[in-house]
Motif scaffolding. Structure first.
Motif, PDB file in Angstrom:
ATOM      1  N   ALA A 284       0.908  -1.195   0.052  1.00  0.00           N
ATOM      2  CA  ALA A 284      -0.045  -0.041  -0.126  1.00  0.00           C
ATOM      3  C   ALA A 284       0.913   1.256  -0.005  1.00  0.00           C
ATOM      4  O   ALA A 284       2.103   1.240  -0.257  1.00  0.00           O
ATOM      5  CB  ALA A 284      -0.962   0.036   1.361  1.00  0.00           C
ATOM      6  N   GLY A 285       0.175   2.358   0.195  1.00  0.00           N
ATOM      7  CA  GLY A 285       1.134   3.696   0.185  1.00  0.00           C
ATOM      8  C   GLY A 285       0.068   4.645   0.605  1.00  0.00           C
ATOM      9  O   GLY A 285      -0.810   4.593   1.340  1.00  0.00           O
ATOM     10  N   GLY A 286       0.523   5.945   0.228  1.00  0.00           N
ATOM     11  CA  GLY A 286      -0.138   7.139   0.603  1.00  0.00           C
ATOM     12  C   GLY A 286       0.366   8.205  -0.268  1.00  0.00           C
ATOM     13  O   GLY A 286       1.330   8.236  -0.859  1.00  0.00           O
ATOM     14  N   THR A 287      -0.541   9.297  -0.438  1.00  0.00           N
ATOM     15  CA  THR A 287      -0.235  10.425  -1.279  1.00  0.00           C
ATOM     16  C   THR A 287       0.020  11.874  -0.512  1.00  0.00           C
ATOM     17  O   THR A 287      -0.771  12.063   0.589  1.00  0.00           O
ATOM     18  CB  THR A 287      -1.302  10.672  -2.563  1.00  0.00           C
ATOM     19  N   SER A 295       5.191   4.509  -0.689  1.00  0.00           N
ATOM     20  CA  SER A 295       4.960   3.256  -1.114  1.00  0.00           C
ATOM     21  C   SER A 295       5.789   2.454  -0.128  1.00  0.00           C
ATOM     22  O   SER A 295       6.817   2.652   0.229  1.00  0.00           O
ATOM     23  CB  SER A 295       5.480   2.878  -2.594  1.00  0.00           C
ATOM     24  N   GLY A 296       5.178   1.112   0.320  1.00  0.00           N
ATOM     25  CA  GLY A 296       5.712   0.545   1.414  1.00  0.00           C
ATOM     26  C   GLY A 296       6.356  -0.683   0.941  1.00  0.00           C
ATOM     27  O   GLY A 296       5.649  -1.621   0.267  1.00  0.00           O
ATOM     28  N   GLU A 297       7.738  -0.803   1.338  1.00  0.00           N
ATOM     29  CA  GLU A 297       8.242  -2.163   0.724  1.00  0.00           C
ATOM     30  C   GLU A 297       7.922  -3.132   2.033  1.00  0.00           C
ATOM     31  O   GLU A 297       8.277  -3.054   2.877  1.00  0.00           O
ATOM     32  CB  GLU A 297       9.791  -1.883   0.782  1.00  0.00           C
ATOM     33  N   GLU A 298       7.030  -4.100   1.618  1.00  0.00           N
ATOM     34  CA  GLU A 298       6.472  -4.782   2.594  1.00  0.00           C
ATOM     35  C   GLU A 298       7.386  -6.465   2.835  1.00  0.00           C
ATOM     36  O   GLU A 298       8.464  -6.388   3.457  1.00  0.00           O
ATOM     37  CB  GLU A 298       5.018  -5.391   2.179  1.00  0.00           C
ATOM     38  N   ASN A 299       6.785  -7.501   1.956  1.00  0.00           N
ATOM     39  CA  ASN A 299       7.603  -8.768   2.241  1.00  0.00           C
ATOM     40  C   ASN A 299       8.900  -8.774   1.393  1.00  0.00           C
ATOM     41  O   ASN A 299       8.940 -10.042   0.670  1.00  0.00           O
ATOM     42  CB  ASN A 299       6.447  -9.888   2.010  1.00  0.00           C
ATOM     43  N   TRP A 300       9.712  -8.090   1.516  1.00  0.00           N
ATOM     44  CA  TRP A 300      10.892  -7.952   0.750  1.00  0.00           C
ATOM     45  C   TRP A 300      11.811  -9.206   1.326  1.00  0.00           C
ATOM     46  O   TRP A 300      12.744  -9.435   0.683  1.00  0.00           O
ATOM     47  CB  TRP A 300      11.837  -6.543   1.016  1.00  0.00           C
ATOM     48  N   ALA A 339      30.238 -12.281  -1.177  1.00  0.00           N
ATOM     49  CA  ALA A 339      31.373 -11.279  -0.498  1.00  0.00           C
ATOM     50  C   ALA A 339      30.957  -9.568  -1.114  1.00  0.00           C
ATOM     51  O   ALA A 339      30.765  -9.871  -2.552  1.00  0.00           O
ATOM     52  CB  ALA A 339      32.537 -11.446  -1.060  1.00  0.00           C
ATOM     53  N   GLY A 340      30.853  -8.832  -0.501  1.00  0.00           N
ATOM     54  CA  GLY A 340      30.742  -7.534  -0.879  1.00  0.00           C
ATOM     55  C   GLY A 340      28.982  -7.067  -1.010  1.00  0.00           C
ATOM     56  O   GLY A 340      28.659  -6.032  -0.980  1.00  0.00           O
ATOM     57  N   TYR A 341      28.343  -8.175  -0.684  1.00  0.00           N
ATOM     58  CA  TYR A 341      26.917  -7.764  -0.772  1.00  0.00           C
ATOM     59  C   TYR A 341      26.282  -8.090   0.622  1.00  0.00           C
ATOM     60  O   TYR A 341      24.982  -8.218   0.370  1.00  0.00           O
ATOM     61  CB  TYR A 341      26.284  -8.854  -1.872  1.00  0.00           C
ATOM     62  N   GLU A 342      26.892  -8.211   1.639  1.00  0.00           N
ATOM     63  CA  GLU A 342      26.479  -8.577   2.901  1.00  0.00           C
ATOM     64  C   GLU A 342      25.216  -7.459   3.260  1.00  0.00           C
ATOM     65  O   GLU A 342      24.305  -8.073   4.089  1.00  0.00           O
ATOM     66  CB  GLU A 342      27.567  -8.501   3.942  1.00  0.00           C
ATOM     67  N   ASN A 343      25.444  -6.430   2.794  1.00  0.00           N
ATOM     68  CA  ASN A 343      24.428  -5.346   3.444  1.00  0.00           C
ATOM     69  C   ASN A 343      23.128  -5.122   2.568  1.00  0.00           C
ATOM     70  O   ASN A 343      22.551  -4.304   2.824  1.00  0.00           O
ATOM     71  CB  ASN A 343      25.218  -4.058   3.643  1.00  0.00           C
ATOM     72  N   GLU A 344      23.195  -5.873   1.452  1.00  0.00           N
ATOM     73  CA  GLU A 344      22.142  -5.556   0.342  1.00  0.00           C
ATOM     74  C   GLU A 344      20.719  -5.686   1.136  1.00  0.00           C
ATOM     75  O   GLU A 344      19.774  -5.013   0.715  1.00  0.00           O
ATOM     76  CB  GLU A 344      21.955  -6.667  -0.763  1.00  0.00           C
ATOM     77  N   LYS A 345      20.505  -6.663   2.231  1.00  0.00           N
ATOM     78  CA  LYS A 345      19.276  -6.704   2.735  1.00  0.00           C
ATOM     79  C   LYS A 345      18.800  -5.462   3.461  1.00  0.00           C
ATOM     80  O   LYS A 345      17.605  -5.174   3.708  1.00  0.00           O
ATOM     81  CB  LYS A 345      19.542  -7.869   3.658  1.00  0.00           C
ATOM     82  N   ASN A 346      19.793  -4.764   3.910  1.00  0.00           N
ATOM     83  CA  ASN A 346      19.583  -3.368   4.622  1.00  0.00           C
ATOM     84  C   ASN A 346      18.902  -2.436   3.584  1.00  0.00           C
ATOM     85  O   ASN A 346      18.605  -1.287   4.226  1.00  0.00           O
ATOM     86  CB  ASN A 346      20.934  -3.027   5.470  1.00  0.00           C
ATOM     87  N   ARG A 347      18.940  -2.693   2.409  1.00  0.00           N
ATOM     88  CA  ARG A 347      18.711  -1.453   1.576  1.00  0.00           C
ATOM     89  C   ARG A 347      17.347  -1.976   1.036  1.00  0.00           C
ATOM     90  O   ARG A 347      16.600  -1.109   0.242  1.00  0.00           O
ATOM     91  CB  ARG A 347      19.753  -1.662   0.412  1.00  0.00           C
ATOM     92  N   PHE A 348      16.632  -2.544   1.705  1.00  0.00           N
ATOM     93  CA  PHE A 348      15.110  -3.008   1.363  1.00  0.00           C
ATOM     94  C   PHE A 348      14.376  -2.821   2.681  1.00  0.00           C
ATOM     95  O   PHE A 348      14.928  -3.129   3.623  1.00  0.00           O
ATOM     96  CB  PHE A 348      14.779  -4.093   0.546  1.00  0.00           C
ATOM     97  N   GLY A 349      12.935  -2.726   2.660  1.00  0.00           N
ATOM     98  CA  GLY A 349      12.211  -2.436   3.945  1.00  0.00           C
ATOM     99  C   GLY A 349      11.965  -1.097   4.324  1.00  0.00           C
ATOM    100  O   GLY A 349      11.472  -0.860   5.477  1.00  0.00           O
ATOM    101  N   TRP A 350      12.142  -0.209   3.400  1.00  0.00           N
ATOM    102  CA  TRP A 350      11.809   1.156   3.565  1.00  0.00           C
ATOM    103  C   TRP A 350      10.460   1.708   2.971  1.00  0.00           C
ATOM    104  O   TRP A 350       9.876   0.995   2.069  1.00  0.00           O
ATOM    105  CB  TRP A 350      12.865   2.192   2.887  1.00  0.00           C
ATOM    106  N   VAL A 351      10.141   2.925   3.194  1.00  0.00           N
ATOM    107  CA  VAL A 351       9.064   3.674   2.810  1.00  0.00           C
ATOM    108  C   VAL A 351       9.920   4.456   1.377  1.00  0.00           C
ATOM    109  O   VAL A 351      10.840   5.018   1.649  1.00  0.00           O
ATOM    110  CB  VAL A 351       8.503   4.991   3.674  1.00  0.00           C
TER     111      VAL A 351
END
Ligand code: FEO
Ligand code: CA
Ligand code: CA
Length: 710
Positions: A284-287, A295-300, A339-351
């Motif tokens: 979902a989201g909002g205007t 827009s909400g990143e939900e089940n990432w 290697a090098g992508y350890e933090n990719e998961k931290n880059r999803f789950g945002w508004v």
């Protein structure tokens, strides 16, 4: 008063051996949420619901704030708040009689059995699609051919499984308010594309790698220009238009806010920690009043693999081993063991914030709003012009959040003012909700029986997580609080809710409505039992919490349950704020909420086929007066579909809904839905032709005396 819907002649529906029937399709749980309801809910924290703690101070503060939450009160609305409602003064515009009318005139439809493959609308209304999955929206896009899909084509076509929906005026200067956008005859349709279901998208001719690449292009968002001949009539979309745009897994996003650029956000692909490709599972989201869409990143968590070494990942349920989508086979970043992508998961789950008026602007991920499984994000402007955003974390036993911007919104629609307002979500305070009930614990027995004071109600507190740029959580830095927000909320003692989905303020009253969709694990072994704000064990039907804020930026509130949902004909645990249960439309699994231009609440549902064996739909709920709590069903979506949006325009007498995952319980060879391109009775397509299902944006409008609209 109930009107039987016109029945649409249908092709016989094929049987399918593929997925279980009679429930929310197994495929929907599998692809949409990574089967998270089949796993233990990942909130093991011991923070408990507390009752009667510090109630003296709380009561005093709340009453000073002008709120009166009387036991059994039938009306808690603008009139219960001492001050002028925040939003009414700042957003509602002039001279349109906001909040005074009953709204759209319609007789509620009959609820539809879960096998009905049709869109059902009230008598006097008709429906059509504006745009369907695969319709071309960019130069070079071809008319959809299910047998000739490609990643390049999908990136030029409307994506799959549309969820959030808005239609903005073509010029932001005509954006008067969030409920009255003066859409006119030219608009900008914005939609999320939450997930894909390859079992019904592709025939056997596609290899797996091609399917995966098409699916990555079918995720994300769309912006599409729409036109119509006259207001109140149906829209057509433009295949080629300057603002048409697709956001997908290769679109570059900017990361901003306090966690941007920190070590935990950096990867080998982005050593700056400020850029990321793509957005995941946008629900979902909002205007915003300045004309951007959140827009909400939900089940990432279902798209990424973790080594499991960082135990914090378990709090989000991130996959270990492999994912359903298998994108890790094509792009190393989806496997964070690389290697090098350890933090990719931290880059999803945002508004995410997208400016649909600027096709060249990179969408932004706002770290200031925290990282969790964002259902959506809904904005209201406080009297002092700070921006307040309400958010739900959609998983069992998760929390409700509020963000208050540091800076104040500026009025005006010139470029410079818009550019400034687009920075407002980059910095501010983040809170999580703690609810208290006011009835003795012994009266909340898990059955849904209303306690002796006549209401599920109480008071609550917004607990600070980040305030004035500082962490309010012992032992966690600001960036840790924002990246591991669930853990921060555990530590401060937030209240575990039954899957809080949309959390949306009523723009006329400032009251906030939380859709708690369901929680089958409430009260199960080792799990928190019923509380006054989540009053049923094994809660299959969900409920709606109404929060009365003294001021949108205050840290104290009162609350009550507006609806305890279900089918009252078979379930005596339902509650409709005192409105007679035998007079409402059955409703279950509330998901998205919205407000019409007269201030009525609208609810869309996701899960009725499982809970009450009915198709999902959209419903109007009256909030004030003698009919407070009355639920009237306006629309029913096709088999296995979810009703998303909704968007209701009383002035235009139009309702819009995104029909997501129709026919999810079928297969490509044996579809269970032909939505939306139904054949007429007796008609058959060419041999081998494929008729659907195609997730689509639907518009509902008044029949026009038998004449065509255009
Ligand atoms: Fe995407 Fe919480 O529904
Ligand atoms: Ca009570
Ligand atoms: Ca949803």
């Amino acid at each position: 008063m109930t009107i039987a819907p016109e029945s649409r002649p249908l092709l016989p529906v094929a049987t399918t051996p593929h997925y279980a029937r009679g429930k929310r399709a197994a495929a929907t749980c599998y692809w949409k949420c990574a089967d998270q309801c089949a796993h233990p809910a990942p909130n093991p924290s011991a923070n408990e619901y507390f009752r009667d703690v510090a109630s003296k101070a709380l009561s005093r503060r709340v009453m000073l704030g002008g709120m009166a939450v009387a036991a059994g009160a039938v009306v808690i609305g603008a009139e219960a708040i001492g001050a002028e409602p925040a939003a009414a003064s700042t957003l509602a515009g002039k001279g349109h009689g906001y909040g005074r009318g009953k709204g759209l005139s319609f007789g509620p439809i009959e609820t539809q059995d879960w096998t009905v493959d049709d869109v059902v609308v009230p008598e006097g209304y008709e429906w059509s699609t504006i745009i369907r999955w695969g319709d071309p929206i960019l130069p070079g896009g071809h008319a959809f051919d299910v047998t000739r899909q490609s990643p390049a084509q999908q990136a030029r076509q409307f994506g799959y499984n549309c969820d959030y929906l808005d239609i903005l005026p073509s010029n932001p200067r005509h954006l008067r308010s969030m409920v009255e956008t003066r859409r006119g005859r030219r608009g900008l349709l914005v939609a999320n594309h939450e997930y894909t279901n390859r079992d019904i998208m592709f025939d056997d001719s596609y290899d797996d790698a091609t399917k995966r690449a098409i699916e990555r292009a079918a995720h994300g968002m769309s912006v599409v220009e729409v036109v119509r001949r006259r207001e109140g009539g149906p829209w057509d979309y433009l295949r080629v238009a300057p603002k048409n745009r697709r956001i997908h897994m290769d679109t570059e996003f900017t990361i901003d806010g306090p966690a941007a650029g920190t070590d935990a956000m950096r990867t080998v692909e982005d050593p700056t920690g400020t850029k990321v490709r793509g957005t995941l599972n946008n629900c979902a989201g909002g205007t915003t009043p300045w004309g951007t869409v959140l827009s909400g990143e939900e089940n990432w968590h279902g798209y990424l693999i973790t080594s499991g070494e960082d135990e914090r990942d378990a709090r989000y349920g991130i996959e270990t081993g492999s994912t359903r989508y298998g994108w890790e086979l094509d792009d190393p970043r989806f496997d964070t063991r690389n290697a090098g992508y350890e933090n990719e998961k931290n880059r999803f789950g945002w508004v995410v914030e997208l400016d649909p008026y600027d096709p060249t602007a990179a969408p932004v991920k706002h770290t200031a709003l925290g990282r969790f499984k964002h259902e959506g994000a809904n904005v209201i402007i406080a009297p002092d012009k700070r921006v307040v955003v309400y958010m739900g974390d959609d998983e069992r036993f998760e929390y409700v959040y509020k963000f208050v911007s540091k800076n104040r919104m500026r009025d005006g629609d010139d470029r410079r003012t818009r550019a400034y307002n687009k920075t407002l979500l980059s910095e501010g305070d983040l809170y999580v909700a703690k609810f208290q009930g006011d009835s003795p614990a012994g009266e909340i027995d898990g059955s849904g029986s209303v306690p002796s004071d006549g209401a599920f109600d109480g008071t609550g507190e917004w607990l600070p997580l980040v305030v004035d740029g500082e962490s309010a959580v012992d032992g966690m830095s600001v960036e840790e609080v924002l990246i591991w927000t669930r853990i921060a909320a555990d530590r401060v003692g937030a209240t575990k809710m039954d899957r809080p989905e949309d959390v949306e303020p009523n723009p006329f009253t400032g009251n906030v409505y939380v859709a708690c969709t369901n929680n089958s694990q409430r009260g199960s072994a080792g799990r928190e039992a019923a509380t006054e704000m989540n009053p049923r064990n094994a809660n299959r039907d969900g409920h709606i919490v109404e929060i009365v804020e003294g001021d949108q930026t205050s840290t104290w509130f009162a609350w009550n349950l507006l609806i305890v949902a279900g089918d009252p004909s078979v379930n005596d645990s339902t509650y409709f704020s005192g409105f007679p249960a035998d007079k409402v439309s059955p409703i279950s699994c509330p998901d998205n909420v919205a407000f019409d231009t007269d201030g009525n609440l609208w609810i869309s549902t996701d899960g009725q086929p499982s809970a009450i064996q009915k198709c999902d739909g959209i419903f109007r709920v009256t909030l004030t007066g003698r009919e407070r709590g009355n639920v009237e069903q306006f629309l029913s979506v096709p088999r296995s579909g979810e009703a998303c949006g909704p968007l209701v325009d009383v002035r235009d007498k139009m309702v819009y809904v995104n029909v997501q995952h129709p026919g999810d319980d079928g297969s490509f060879a044996e579809p269970t839905s032909y939505f939306p391109d139904y054949l007429d009775e007796g008609e058959r397509g060419p041999v081998g032709s494929w008729r659907g299902p195609r997730p689509s944006t639907v518009q509902v409008y008044k029949k026009h005396g038998g004449r065509r609209w255009w």
